[in-house]
Design a protein around this motif. Sequence first.
Motif, PDB file in Angstrom:
ATOM      1  N   ASN A 732      41.517  38.648  29.392  1.00 19.59           N
ATOM      2  CA  ASN A 732      40.871  39.217  30.561  1.00 19.59           C
ATOM      3  C   ASN A 732      39.516  38.587  30.852  1.00 19.59           C
ATOM      4  O   ASN A 732      39.174  38.332  32.009  1.00 19.59           O
ATOM      5  CB  ASN A 732      40.726  40.723  30.374  1.00 19.59           C
ATOM      6  N   THR A 733      38.738  38.293  29.821  1.00 18.70           N
ATOM      7  CA  THR A 733      37.440  37.674  30.107  1.00 18.70           C
ATOM      8  C   THR A 733      37.625  36.283  30.693  1.00 18.70           C
ATOM      9  O   THR A 733      36.834  35.846  31.523  1.00 18.70           O
ATOM     10  CB  THR A 733      36.558  37.567  28.849  1.00 18.70           C
ATOM     11  N   LEU A 735      40.093  35.499  32.667  1.00 14.05           N
ATOM     12  CA  LEU A 735      40.517  35.697  34.050  1.00 14.05           C
ATOM     13  C   LEU A 735      39.369  36.095  34.959  1.00 14.05           C
ATOM     14  O   LEU A 735      39.256  35.606  36.075  1.00 14.05           O
ATOM     15  CB  LEU A 735      41.616  36.772  34.115  1.00 14.05           C
ATOM     16  N   VAL A 736      38.523  37.037  34.502  1.00 14.34           N
ATOM     17  CA  VAL A 736      37.524  37.568  35.421  1.00 14.34           C
ATOM     18  C   VAL A 736      36.133  37.006  35.186  1.00 14.34           C
ATOM     19  O   VAL A 736      35.229  37.293  35.956  1.00 14.34           O
ATOM     20  CB  VAL A 736      37.449  39.110  35.367  1.00 14.34           C
TER      21      VAL A 736
ATOM     22  N   HIS B  30      38.834  44.931  29.899  1.00 16.47           N
ATOM     23  CA  HIS B  30      37.905  43.920  29.415  1.00 16.47           C
ATOM     24  C   HIS B  30      37.911  43.830  27.890  1.00 16.47           C
ATOM     25  O   HIS B  30      37.599  42.792  27.329  1.00 16.47           O
ATOM     26  CB  HIS B  30      36.506  44.216  29.936  1.00 16.47           C
ATOM     27  N   PHE B 111      34.902  42.691  40.102  1.00 16.80           N
ATOM     28  CA  PHE B 111      35.847  41.639  40.459  1.00 16.80           C
ATOM     29  C   PHE B 111      37.268  42.087  40.139  1.00 16.80           C
ATOM     30  O   PHE B 111      38.192  41.937  40.941  1.00 16.80           O
ATOM     31  CB  PHE B 111      35.482  40.386  39.670  1.00 16.80           C
TER      32      PHE B 111
END
Lengths: 800, 144
Positions: A732-733, A735-736, B30, B111
Amino acid sequence: MGLLFVVFSGFLLALVAPWLTPHTGRAAGWLYGLLPAAITGVLASFLGRIAAGGTMQQSYTWVPGLDVNLSFYLDGLSLLFALLISGIGTLIFVYAGAYLRGHHHLGRFFSYLSMFMAAMLGLVLADNLITFYIFFELTSFASFVLIGFNHDEAPSRRAAWQALLVTKAGGLALLVGFVLMQQATGTFQISALLESGDLLREHRFYLPIVLLLLAGAFTKSAQFPFYFWLPNAMEAPTPVSAYLHSATMVKAGIYVLARFHPVLAGTDLWMWTVGGIGAATMLLSAWLALQYTDMKAILAYTTIMALGLLTMLLGLGTEVAVEAAMVFVLVHAFYKAALFMAAGAIDHEVHVRDVTKLRGLWQRMPLTGAAAGLAAVSMAGLPPFFGFVGKELVYKAATAFAPAPAVVTGASVLANVALVAAAGLLLLRPFRGSVNEITEAAHRPAPGLWFGPVVLAVGSVGLGLAPWLLDHAVLGPSAGAVLGATVEPHLALWHGLTLELGLSALTVAGGVAAYLSWTALHTSAPFQQLERWLGTGLDHGYDHVVDGLLAMGRWQTRLLQNGVLRRYLSTVLVATIGLVAGAFYHYGFFGGPIAVGEVTAYEWILSLLAVGGAVGTLFFRERISLITSLGVSGFSIALLFLTFGAPDLAKTQFLIETLTVILVVLILTGVSQVEGSLTPTQKVANGAVAVGTGAVVSGLVLAVLKLPFENPMGEYYAQKTYVEGQGRNIVNTILVDFRALDTLGEITVLLAAGFGIYALLRLGTAPDPNAENDPAPEDASPQSEPIESSAPEQTPQQVS
Amino acid sequence: MRHSVILRTAARLLVPLMLLFSVFLLLRGHNETGGGFIGGLVAGISFALYAIAYGTAASRAALRTTPQQLMAVGLGIAVVSALLPLLGGGALLEGLWVQWQGIKLGSPVLFDVGVYLLVIGVTLVVIYELEEHNPRLFPDVSLG
């Protein structure tokens, strides 16, 4: 600060003009004219510093990583052009206010015009090749919207497109040339490039660079064989023709030639290509001008003649030729802008521009007539006008051109003979004699309509009488910048009884003779044939090229976008097979048996389920069984991902499988049965594609596993993901945060695709893509139509 | 499939749970498995399930907005979160984080919310439009 104001104030005016104009009333032109006047003032204040040999630079970082900066550079050459743009611009703004008074889109017009002026100033002041290119393209764009200003008329639209396509094609060539220049010299900065002439001339990219830059310059400056767009561009309102298509924008190509003269000129290639094309353009267009009776057409062709002359002079490249070019840029801007504005004033009063129909306008428009008269005499090159000074210099350069003095001199004299005759046509025909039924209606034009021509005409006389004023202030620095050396020019009206004076006398005598025999000349068969080939003929040639491009587009669309999904899929898969198999053939197949650790029972089961589901699709006939079978395969693979420690991937796969099942159900129920529509040959072909794809993908996996496993990126992310990305989930990090720009691009594509699907389904009754083609054998069956066409009529949406 | 009582009852129970789960996936993304993309898919599928059980019109009504708007707003949020760091002189898409009583909030979360909304929108625009194009499958009567 000064240069920034010079370039960007015009863009600001372009933003506010549409809102401001309704409140300015009749004074719009005079009011907006204050901006170019102020710019001219700022530029004039730099004259002393530049004349003393200085230059000015200003730079703002833009994309420093690529050496692309918003940087500006002022030397003698750019100052000369910038002064022309803002000076003539002042007069044009005033003129346009009067010419288009009361037009419902006056604000929009000033917005475009102002944007053009700013772009043009940016172009001549740019110190970075990319900045230069962007302003170059902006001028093409401004030209497009200004030519197409009367966009409800078909000829305007066609002319706008033509000018855009021709100049943009050249612009792209220019961009490639610039990139090659950067590759050769290592810099995009123009002022730094100017030092590396020897390096460039010796470089292996020299030939492509020259040809690409010339393609940009010749299309923009309407050289043979690209000049056809310029006469068509006369569809624009006259202020535009006077400003863009005579005094400034078309000289952008000349500016390219002059700007890069120090680094590219000095070879035979440059001399003969630039000089030859310039001379041919000059000679052809000068005589073509006499084939027309529309004042703006005559002015357009004489403009092309002037551009040809300038190109030729820059090709000759001697000191006197470059001085002649710089003087002629000024000479031409003064007389041509004045004549255009006068022709526009006539058009504005009587709505006729045909020189054979106009008479006696002198009685109705004395001030315009006087200004046009002075300008036309300057164009004909008679003393004591500025045009005479320019022509003498041109002849001096021609006779002194050592490799081929006779050819260049002959061409120049012949072209100028036609120019004298054209000046006669423009001045004597409309203004002499007594008024006729057309010109009776003419009124005395508004001050804005004669102000510009009068100022320029007076300038033509003043500079003719005192040309030495230019020596030190303008001519020396600009010619010096083109030559890359210091020059001390001495302009004078009277040089004594020289060879050039004799040639001038010959030119005038020839011109008078040509004018007197004009009626016979422009109806004579050879001249009409010339016009058919090189005037309208080139224009038709453009149509053929455009038609050819469109036909090619249609052909390749039919080939690649045939609307049959099965064929798209086959194309993609066969290409994959070919590329991967080709790579294996080239590098040798290095895959092989791999050591497999202990395989657990559930891994076996999942693998068998995945394979079994896929194989099942071959045998099931019922749709719902087919879909279920595919689903079994997909979910088993997702579970396999889970067992190999990729929970994010597995989760995504699960969800995508679920959605796929829903979507496939929705789609397949809308399509009629396809069974039985495949011939045995097609079944074999499909089978071969399927087996082939499976084989190369398996081979690829086996090969990849043989490569040594190094994972520096994995290590990097494992270390940085919490420290910099503030998260514990690496996927996830990435990706974003780390690769968020990629994600942003992907979701933008997703949005576009979503709206695309929405539009396609809403259109519903889209025409059958195969309707106009010969249906291929496999589509002969009416049951296998594409999805869209087989769907029922559009259903009214039921939103509560 | 029409008027299946079992499906309708199950959907009524499952849909809220799935929506809640999708938000959970989005927020924990996250640090644990999850994220905007996965969360968006789950939410999209939950509305699809509702459509299968009660019809597309009912599902649209439950959404309270159009999928197109969700798509546009989602991309808008993502772009805003991308541009936000520029205001403080940072680089495009740079992560900005604030900490408040042990809860960390940052522009990457914003985001991800954009991604979440956009994915729901894209999923539903396709499903709704396909279904309305071919209205034989889902029940056409909503439980008014």
